[in-house]
Design a protein around this motif. Structure first.
Motif, PDB file in Angstrom:
ATOM      1  N   LEU A   6       5.391  -0.207   8.181  1.00 17.69           N
ATOM      2  CA  LEU A   6       6.756  -0.187   7.686  1.00 17.69           C
ATOM      3  C   LEU A   6       7.399   1.148   7.962  1.00 17.69           C
ATOM      4  N   GLY A   7       8.706   1.129   8.095  1.00 21.72           N
ATOM      5  CA  GLY A   7       9.451   2.353   8.340  1.00 21.72           C
ATOM      6  C   GLY A   7       9.392   3.273   7.135  1.00 21.72           C
ATOM      7  N   ALA A   8       9.764   4.501   7.358  1.00 16.18           N
ATOM      8  CA  ALA A   8       9.603   5.515   6.339  1.00 16.18           C
ATOM      9  C   ALA A   8      10.789   5.578   5.399  1.00 16.18           C
ATOM     10  N   HIS A   9      10.497   5.866   4.151  1.00 15.16           N
ATOM     11  CA  HIS A   9      11.442   6.380   3.173  1.00 15.16           C
ATOM     12  C   HIS A   9      12.846   5.872   3.383  1.00 15.16           C
ATOM     13  N   TYR A 149      12.163  14.196  12.473  1.00  7.98           N
ATOM     14  CA  TYR A 149      10.804  14.045  11.952  1.00  7.98           C
ATOM     15  C   TYR A 149       9.753  14.248  13.032  1.00  7.98           C
ATOM     16  N   ARG A 153       6.512  10.476  11.779  1.00  8.96           N
ATOM     17  CA  ARG A 153       6.763   9.187  11.121  1.00  8.96           C
ATOM     18  C   ARG A 153       6.852   8.052  12.132  1.00  8.96           C
TER      19      ARG A 153
ATOM     20  N   LYS B 180      -0.977   6.072   9.134  1.00  6.86           N
ATOM     21  CA  LYS B 180      -0.349   6.904  10.157  1.00  6.86           C
ATOM     22  C   LYS B 180       1.171   6.946  10.025  1.00  6.86           C
ATOM     23  N   SER B 181       1.750   5.853   9.559  1.00  6.84           N
ATOM     24  CA  SER B 181       3.202   5.817   9.488  1.00  6.84           C
ATOM     25  C   SER B 181       3.731   6.435   8.198  1.00  6.84           C
ATOM     26  N   GLN B 182       2.875   6.609   7.228  1.00  7.05           N
ATOM     27  CA  GLN B 182       3.289   7.199   5.950  1.00  7.05           C
ATOM     28  C   GLN B 182       2.325   8.302   5.563  1.00  7.05           C
ATOM     29  N   PHE B 224       9.291  19.952   4.826  1.00  7.35           N
ATOM     30  CA  PHE B 224      10.445  19.077   4.643  1.00  7.35           C
ATOM     31  C   PHE B 224      10.678  18.963   3.143  1.00  7.35           C
TER      32      PHE B 224
END
Lengths: 179, 437
Positions: A6-9, A149, A153, B180-182, B224
Motif C-alpha cells: 500500500l502507498g504511504a501515509h 522521499y 517509500r 519495505k514500503s512502510q 523527516f
C-alpha cells in the motif's frame, strides 16, 4: 515474488487500495507490470476495483485518485514529464482548477537503483518538475508544496524493473478537504 | 620505569594504563606487513585471562574475535595449548608455544579492586624471540569490560602491525524494521563488533545518513520531521536535538568538517541541490557549489582543505573534488558507470565510493586525483562505504537480491576478508566513529 504494498501515509489510502487492486488484476493478464497511470487503472474508468466513476462522488479524493489519476511515472534517472504523464497532469490541473479549495503536496520518489542521497535529490527534482507542469496548466503555486522521499517509500517491492518503474513516480496528494 | 599513564578520555572508563614492564621497545622478530595485498594471518595464542568469575574468559573471547575479524590474525584453538598454567606473572614456557606455531602469545588477568573496579592486565609475547612486546593494565567499571577488551585488542593490533587499531570504536547506523514500503527507521549506535546496540530515535520520523562528529559526542543526520525534511544535530550524551541552520528548503546529506566546527550538506532549491557549509558557532553559511544539477554527498579531506562530492552536472553522477572554499571544482571519476557517496579516507590517501556499473552496485576506492581505481566488492546492491579510523577497513550496507532488507558488512582495503556485522534487524547507512586519541 512480486508483491504490491500500500502507498504511504495518505489520506486517500482507501482509494489507493482500490487502485492497486485494479493494478493487481491487470497484472494477471500481463507479463510485466504496467508502468503508467492509465494502465494502472488510475487514469481511466476504474471499474474493476469497485471505485469507478459511478462510486466516487465528483470532487472527492476518491474521484481524483481513481478518475483523474494521482501519480505519474518517470524514466530512469530522469525528471522529464513523459507524454503519458502530461495527459495525467493535464487532467489533474483541470480537476484542481475545478475544485480550488484543495491544496496539494507533490511527492517525488525514486526507485531503489540509486544511492540514498542522490535519490533524495532526484525525487525533489521530479516533484519540482511535476509542480512546474501543473503551474503551467494554471494551478496556482501557492496551493502546491513539494516533498521528496527519495527511495524510502516504494509502492512496489520486488527486485526487478517491473517494480522499479512504478516507484519512479510523483504522487499528487490532496491536503485540504475541499468539499 | 613506567610509561606515562595514559588517560582514556571517555569518562566511562576510569582507567589508567601503565606498562607492566620496563623495557625499551623490544626488537620484534615477528612483524606483520599489512601493506602488501595478500597478508598471511599471524598465528596468535590468546589464553583465557585469569579471573575468579569467568570475566577473564569473556574478555579473551572479545579480544580473540576482534583480532580474528581483522583478517590479519589467526587465533589458535585453545585446545591445542600445551602450557595450561599461563600467568601474566611468569615468563611463558616459549617452547610450548613455538611448537604449536604460536608466533605471538597473550596472557592476562582480571582482578577486583577494593573500590569495585576491575584491574585488567595483559602481556603480549614474541614466542620465537622469547621477549615481551607489550604489557599494560587498566582499571574499569565492571560494565565496561567489553571496552577494555577492545582497547587490549587495539594494543595488540598496533604492536604487531604498526598501524592503529580500530576495535575501540562505535558505529552509528539506521535500524530498519517493517515492510519495505512502510519501513520504520531508527538511529542506532553500537560497538564496531555489533555489541551494545542502543537506539537514539523512536522511529516516528524517517531518519537517514547519520554521521559522527570528530569528538564522537554528536551525530548529524537527516530527518523527516513534521514539516520540511532537514539536517539535524543530536547530542549523544543528553539526547538533545536541533535543526542545523535555517535554510529555505530541504537540507540533506550532512557531514562534519574534520575540526568539528562546520557541517557541510546539500540544500534543495527548486530542481537543483547545491552544497553549503555552515559554521556551527557563528551560524554563518557559505554556498560552495552553484550548478543546475544535483550536487550532494560532500565529504572533507582529513586536513579540511578539500571536499569530495558527487554531481550529475555532466549527465550521470560522478565524483568531483574542490577546495574547501568551493574553488577549483574538478571531476575525478571517469570510469564506466556512475559514482556516488564518496568518503575521504582518514589517512587522506584514498576516496571510497559507491559505483553503479552494468547493473551492479560496487564499493571501490580511488586516489584523490582519480587514479588507481579498485573495486572491492560488487553485487546486486552495495552502498554507502564508511572508513574505519585507521583507513584499512570499510563498512557498507548490502541489500542482496530477493532479501528482505539491507545488512552491514565490512571489507578490508585489499578487497578480501568480507565480514557481516550482526545487527538485531535490517541495517543501513553505517558511519564509523573516529578513534579517541
Amino acid at each position: 515474488m512480486r508483491r504490491i504494498a500500500l502507498g504511504a501515509h495518505s489520506r486517500i489510502a482507501l482509494a489507493l487500495v482500490a487502485a492497486l487492486a485494479v493494478s493487481a488484476c491487470a497484472n494477471k493478464n500481463k507479463n510485466g507490470l504496467p508502468d503508467n497511470a492509465s494502465e494502472l487503472g488510475l487514469g481511466g474508468a476504474g471499474g474493476a476495483g469497485g471505485y469507478g466513476r459511478g462510486n466516487a462522488a465528483p470532487g472527492t479524493a476518491q474521484d481524483f485518485t481513481v478518475n483523474v489519476g494521482d501519480r505519474i511515472f518517470f524514466d530512469t534517472d530522469s525528471s522529464s514529464i513523459r507524454a503519458d504523464a502530461q495527459q495525467t497532469l493535464t487532467r489533474q490541473a483541470q480537476w484542481l482548477n475545478q475544485y480550488p479549495n484543495y491544496s496539494i503536496t507533490v511527492e517525488g520518489h525514486a526507485d531503489e537503483r540509486g544511492t540514498r542521497e542522490y535519490n533524495i535529490a532526484l525525487g525533489a527534482r521530479r516533484a519540482a518538475a511535476t509542480r512546474d507542469y501543473l503551474a503551467q496548466q494554471g494551478v496556482p503555486s501557492n496551493r502546491m508544496r513539494t516533498i521528496s522521499y527519495g527511495k524510502e517509500r516504494p509502492v512496489a517491492v520486488c527486485d526487478d524493473i517491473s517494480c522499479w518503474s512504478q516507484n519512479r513516480r510523483a504522487v499528487t496528494v490532496l491536503n485540504g478537504a475541499g468539499s | 620505569m613506567m610509561k606515562t599513564c595514559k588517560t582514556l578520555a571517555a569518562a566511562v572508563l576510569m582507567a589508567t594504563g601503565g606498562a607492566l614492564v620496563a623495557a625499551s621497545p623490544a626488537l620484534a622478530v615477528i612483524e606483520l606487513d599489512v601493506t602488501k595485498g595478500n597478508v598471511q594471518p599471524l598465528p596468535i595464542a590468546i589464553g583465557d585471562f585469569q579471573s575468579r568469575d569467568g570475566i577473564g574468559a569473556k574478555i579473551s573471547a572479545v579480544v580473540t574475535a576482534d583480532l580474528k575479524r581483522s583478517g590479519l590474525f589467526a587465533p589458535i584453538d585453545p585446545a591445542a595449548f600445551i602450557q595450561k598454567d599461563l600467568s601474566p606473572d611468569a615468563t611463558p614456557n616459549f617452547a610450548d608455544w613455538t611448537v604449536i606455531n604460536a608466533q605471538a602469545l597473550v596472557s592476562g588477568r582480571v582482578s577486583p579492586e577494593a573500590d569495585g573496579r576491575l584491574r585488567v592486565e595483559f602481556r603480549l609475547w614474541d614466542t620465537f624471540a622469547g621477549q615481551q612486546l607489550d604489557g599494560q593494565q587498566f582499571y574499569a567499571n565492571p560494565e565496561n569490560w567489553r571496552r577494555v577488551a577492545h582497547i587490549i585488542a587495539d594494543a595488540i593490533y598496533e604492536r604487531l602491525t604498526g598501524e592503529k587499531g580500530y576495535f575501540d570504536t562505535r558505529v552509528v547506523y539506521v535500524d530498519e524494521t517493517g515492510s519495505k514500503s512502510q519501513r520504520v527507521k531508527r538511529l542506532a549506535i553500537m560497538d564496531q563488533d555489533g555489541a551494545n546496540v542502543r537506539y537514539l530515535t523512536k522511529g516516528g520520523d524517517l531518519v537517514l545518513t547519520p554521521r559522527f562528529s570528530p569528538n564522537r559526542q554528536e551525530v548529524t543526520y537527516m530527518s523527516f520531521g513534521n514539516a520540511e525534511p532537514r539536517v539535524y544535530l543530536l547530542q549523544l550524551e543528553t539526547g538533545q536535538r536541533e535543526v542545523v541552520g535555517n535554510f529555505p528548503g530541504m537540507t540533506f546529506s550532512p557531514r562534519f568538517s574534520p575540526d568539528g566546527q562546520k557541517v557541510i550538506m546539500s540544500l534543495q532549491q527548486e530542481a537543483n541541490s547545491n552544497i553549503y557549509a555552515m559554521d556551527l558557532r557563528s551560524r554563518a553559511t557559505t554556498r560552495l557549489t552553484n550548478t543546475a544539477a544535483i550536487d550532494t554527498s560532500p565529504c572533507y579531506s582529513p586536513d579540511g582543505q578539500r571536499i569530495v562530492f558527487e554531481s550529475d552536472r555532466g549527465g550521470r553522477p560522478q565524483l568531483y573534488v574542490m577546495n574547501a572554499d568551493g574553488s577549483g571544482q574538478t571531476r575525478i571519476s571517469f570510469g564506466d558507470g556512475s559514482y556516488s557517496t564518496p568518503v575521504w579516507s582518514p589517512r587522506g590517501d584514498l576516496i571510497a565510493f559507491t559505483k553503479q556499473s552494468g547493473g551492479q552496485f560496487q564499493i571501490g576506492v580511488m586516489r584523490p586525483d582519480g587514479s588507481g581505481e579498485r573495486i572491492l566488492t560488487s553485487g546486486f546492491h552495495n552502498e554507502g562505504p564508511t572508513w574505519a579510523p585507521n583507513g584499512r577497513v570499510l563498512m557498507f550496507f548490502r541489500d542482496a537480491q530477493g532479501s528482505g532488507g539491507p545488512q552491514l558488512y565490512s571489507i578490508d582495503l585489499t578487497g578480501r576478508n568480507e565480514q557481516k556485522i550482526g545487527t538485531p534487524s535490517y541495517a543501513s547507512d553505517p558511519a564509523w566513529s573516529p578513534s579517541l586519541e
